[in-house]
Design a protein around this motif. Structure first.
Motif, mmCIF file in Angstrom:
data_model
loop_
_atom_site.group_PDB
_atom_site.id
_atom_site.type_symbol
_atom_site.label_atom_id
_atom_site.label_comp_id
_atom_site.label_asym_id
_atom_site.label_seq_id
_atom_site.Cartn_x
_atom_site.Cartn_y
_atom_site.Cartn_z
ATOM 1 N N VAL A 309 42.051 56.214 35.815
ATOM 2 C CA VAL A 309 43.239 55.661 36.099
ATOM 3 C C VAL A 309 42.749 54.176 36.883
ATOM 4 N N ILE A 310 41.684 54.404 37.841
ATOM 5 C CA ILE A 310 41.382 53.355 38.482
ATOM 6 C C ILE A 310 40.824 52.011 37.614
ATOM 7 N N SER A 312 41.916 51.493 34.637
ATOM 8 C CA SER A 312 43.133 50.781 33.971
ATOM 9 C C SER A 312 43.925 49.747 34.981
ATOM 10 N N VAL A 313 43.901 50.260 36.080
ATOM 11 C CA VAL A 313 44.398 49.374 37.157
ATOM 12 C C VAL A 313 44.019 48.152 37.290
ATOM 13 N N ARG A 316 44.408 45.760 34.867
ATOM 14 C CA ARG A 316 45.913 45.225 34.480
ATOM 15 C C ARG A 316 46.467 44.455 35.437
ATOM 16 N N LEU A 320 49.869 41.431 36.429
ATOM 17 C CA LEU A 320 51.053 41.927 37.425
ATOM 18 C C LEU A 320 51.140 40.845 38.487
ATOM 19 N N LEU A 324 54.365 38.767 39.618
ATOM 20 C CA LEU A 324 55.041 38.996 40.895
ATOM 21 C C LEU A 324 55.371 37.677 41.540
ATOM 22 N N GLU B 390 49.111 57.211 32.598
ATOM 23 C CA GLU B 390 49.826 56.178 32.639
ATOM 24 C C GLU B 390 50.604 56.211 33.891
ATOM 25 N N GLY B 392 49.975 57.720 36.723
ATOM 26 C CA GLY B 392 49.025 57.389 37.620
ATOM 27 C C GLY B 392 48.907 55.894 37.911
ATOM 28 N N VAL B 393 48.422 55.108 36.703
ATOM 29 C CA VAL B 393 48.464 53.785 36.962
ATOM 30 C C VAL B 393 49.589 53.314 37.518
ATOM 31 N N ILE B 396 50.021 53.709 41.400
ATOM 32 C CA ILE B 396 49.473 52.964 42.129
ATOM 33 C C ILE B 396 49.743 51.618 42.224
ATOM 34 N N ASN B 397 50.237 50.889 41.263
ATOM 35 C CA ASN B 397 50.634 49.762 40.911
ATOM 36 C C ASN B 397 51.961 49.700 41.806
ATOM 37 N N TRP B 401 52.095 46.836 44.816
ATOM 38 C CA TRP B 401 52.744 45.969 44.412
ATOM 39 C C TRP B 401 54.245 45.998 45.095
#
Lengths: 480, 480
Positions: A309-310, A312-313, A316, A320, A324, B390, B392-393, B396-397, B401
């Motif tokens: 996961v991390i 991918s974060v 991306r 974002l 924002l 996804e 999970g991502v 976190i986002n 945010w």
């Protein structure tokens, strides 16, 4: 690149299914044994286990490295590494070349330096240079040390050229001949080879300083009389050549336009340095389009879909964050008109329509302009003509769709003025979108920037904030 | 495909500039003459005019058809047709093959049937079949009638296969040999040819019923002793072949994975029908990626950037209509909460942020999943694993945010609850976006639809309406 012969393309999916099947049986065995609290020792000895492994190995041995690469991409990390450990060592190098950077990292992490050395031994110097950045430096040092002088020079040369240049993609083995010999002699010379370099569709004709005099296509070699001299049948005029620092993308376009298979790379003095072949160009074309599609969606790079996961974060977050910011600006614009919205709350419901359609129309325009620029079809001088056209399109769309939605607003809220304001706002925002869609990429081009980059972000930012401002502004002036 | 030799790729832009320069001088002359009310007759006789035309002709004669095609694409209609009239007739056919459909239409419109016939005479039957759909039916009939029996059969065959199949792309001229002859004999046979078919990297070995026995690579032909029989050196195992109704995209992937140059196309009985060559596959790859980029931006097809406004409107209206619908739905959702917005107008300013970020995150997810599916890396069975990742991502986002923007909202409006609602809404909408981004393409795949199609539209629709509903709903429950 590989000794093994390719197999029927449709087979790939079957292979993937078979292997996933084997793996799931594997998991089944492990689970069963786990439930029965059987020590792992026993599992390894169990027959089903051994059978599965044997089948898996046989399967992998029969597969083309490119296919194994695809399959590794398709497997979640644990299974991927399980399979990777069971691939024949001599295939490792080719597979590492084929997989995506993301997956390559996961594979190399699990290899010790000796395994890596064994894997890359079989590679050509240019392939080695491709992998170099992803290999542990100390390993790379040992590998290079193990090469002969010429090879070392080649690896260094290839690594010296920046990515996306012809130099970084060229390979070094090629067949060169002299122009004063007969085809007879060339044929005899070729018969001394074990194999010809991949994608050899022509031999390079050079003088004794290795300067390119022309190319002898295999076709010319095969259809002409043996007594003829190379100089008589070689192609010496308007031969396509590249310089090592030429842009790889431009080279790919040339391969596409002229249907080339292999092209000599020459230095300023026309000394032949290496060769670019169609297979690298095909990868180049694919990578470019991938990169474009990913950046459009705000992904920094191709993702290993099974990456943690991390990761991918990280891949991306940037996009974002930018969005924002722009969304925040738009929100501030709306905030300016709190008073108007309080008086006529319908505005809050209608404003996203104005902003949204503007964004879509703007992205249509910018996409079209960017493509045209990429194809070399647009000179900055075309600005006015394109602008006039896009404004025309925007005007028609504005009148049609703006009129429609304006009528609906009128009917919904029994408020003619509101409908008219809606229509006017749509038209103005579409004109804004068209202008931005033409001007932004053309300006970026004129200032030597990549016209594609961030175009759609800027457009959306403009059409959101702009749309809200135009609509709420008009409403404030004419309705309240 | 063309007799003329390709030239240095960078030259293309120079050529375009030169030609635009010539054209602008041309316009200049015309304007001058126009101002002086000089009859057109005189213009044609004027010396500068003649000089310009002569220069233009010389330039065009030296250019590769593919380059002329690019240049025509880059010129506005009037100039394009002016140049087109001055291209040597024998190049017309190849140029028509190279230009985009949009531009091809504009060129063919201006040609009378005799010109068209002259243009396509020089083409191979498979190329003729490519152009057929764009040619006037009566002309096409005459052209086909002028071919010999075999060629007529070939054209009909090629036209019978649906677009995007191997059959529609295959060409018919190839060199076949028997396996019981020696390489010596093959070499002598080849020397009787005027030229070999383009991209001949291998000869097809067939039996007397034209059934494929194997392929004799030019490499094998060149490096082996002349006494050897073809059967001894030909490749007969795991030769890649295609069936005429194979998908062209799949074939392109096979060329890419296995670095192929030419592949035989065989029927069910392994009778050789024709050949697929890398140049067609490169075009295929390019067209696929173009189509994807265009459809992402909601353009039906590639646009001639100088096309009349009305054609562009037609090309773009569908997408705008769809987005108008979805935007309208979102607007209705907002309308549900009129009361809440009236009480707390800050909601109107903040709601686009929630919707916008959701849309962006959702498009990141769907793009990644669609790519993975296209690369054959995702089985529907992977649904759960991908969904978990996804989500999970998204979580976190959302926390990062959503937390940030929530804090800002708190600070801006001095309202802690509002900030908390904002954060919660962001998290929920990102989770919604992630779910839709994974589920929509995988469901479409499972039901045998194109996973890419309309994905991003649906996502945006969901995250807009959903985002507004979640945010305004939470606000109504907890703030009012």
């Amino acid at each position: 690149m590989t000794e093994q012969k390719p197999r029927d393309p449709d087979a790939l999916h079957r292979h993937l299914h078979d292997i996933q099947d084997l793996l799931s049986r594997q998991h089944l065995v492990e689970n069963l044994i786990h439930r029965q609290r059987m020590p792992h020792q026993k599992l390894v000895e169990s027959i089903t286990h051994k059978q599965n492994l044997a089948r898996l190995r046989r399967k992998l041995d029969r597969l083309h490295p490119a296919d194994i690469a695809c399959i590794l991409e398709a497997l979640p990390l644990a299974d991927r590494l399980f399979v990777w450990d069971r691939v024949r060592a001599e295939k490792d190098g080719d597979i590492l070349l084929e997989v995506s950077d993301a997956v390559r990292a996961t594979l190399i992490e699990t290899m010790d330096s000796d395994e890596i050395k064994a894997a890359v031994e079989s590679l050509d110097t240019d392939e080695l240079a491709d992998l170099a950045p992803d290999l542990p430096p100390d390993v790379m040092r040992d590998v290079i040390a193990s090469l002969d002088q010429e090879e070392q020079a080649q690896v260094r040369a290839a690594m010296a050229y920046p990515e996306d240049t012809v130099g970084a993609l060229m390979d070094f083995d090629m067949v060169t001949v002299r122009e004063d010999v007969t085809l007879e002699v060339v044929l005899r010379y070729l018969r001394r080879f074990e194999a010809l370099p991949d994608h050899t569709d022509a031999l390079f004709v050079v003088d004794r300083d290795d300067r390119l005099r022309g190319v002898l296509t295999l076709e010319a070699l095969l259809i002409n009389d043996l007594e003829k001299k190379v100089s008589q049948v070689m192609k010496s005029k308007s031969v396509v050549t590249f310089a090592p620092d030429d842009d790889a993308g431009g080279a790919a376009k040339a391969f596409e336009r002229y249907d080339l298979v292999s092209v000599p790379v020459v230095d300023a003095t026309r000394r032949v340095l290496g060769r670019i072949t169609i297979d690298d160009m095909v990868d180049q074309i694919r990578e470019e389009s991938e990169a474009e599609i990913f950046s459009q969606a705000g992904l920094r790079e191709e993702e290993d879909i099974f990456a943690p996961v991390i990761r991918s974060v990280k891949n991306r977050w940037a996009w974002l964050a930018i969005n924002l910011m722009t969304a925040f600006v738009a929100s501030r614009v709306i905030d300016l008109f709190q008073g108007s919205i309080e008086q006529l709350v319908a505005l809050a419901a209608l404003m996203p329509i104005v902003a949204g359609i503007g964004g879509n129309a703007g992205n249509q325009t910018v996409t079209m302009i960017v493509r045209a620029i990429a194809m070399g079809q647009v000179e900055p001088t075309a600005l006015w003509r394109l602008l006039r056209k896009e404004l025309g399109v925007a005007l028609i769309n504005g009148v049609v769709w703006g009129g429609a939605i304006g009528a609906v607003a009128w009917w919904l809220y029994r408020n003619l003025e509101l409908g008219l304001v809606m229509t006017a706002a749509m038209i103005l925002n579409l004109l804004l979108a068209a202008t931005a869609g033409v001007v932004i990429p053309l300006l970026r081009q004129r200032f030597g920037r990549d016209p594609a980059l961030g175009g759609s972000v800027m457009i959306t930012a403009l059409t959101d904030s702009g749309g809200f401002f135009i609509f709420l502004g008009l409403a404030t002036v004419f309705l309240l």
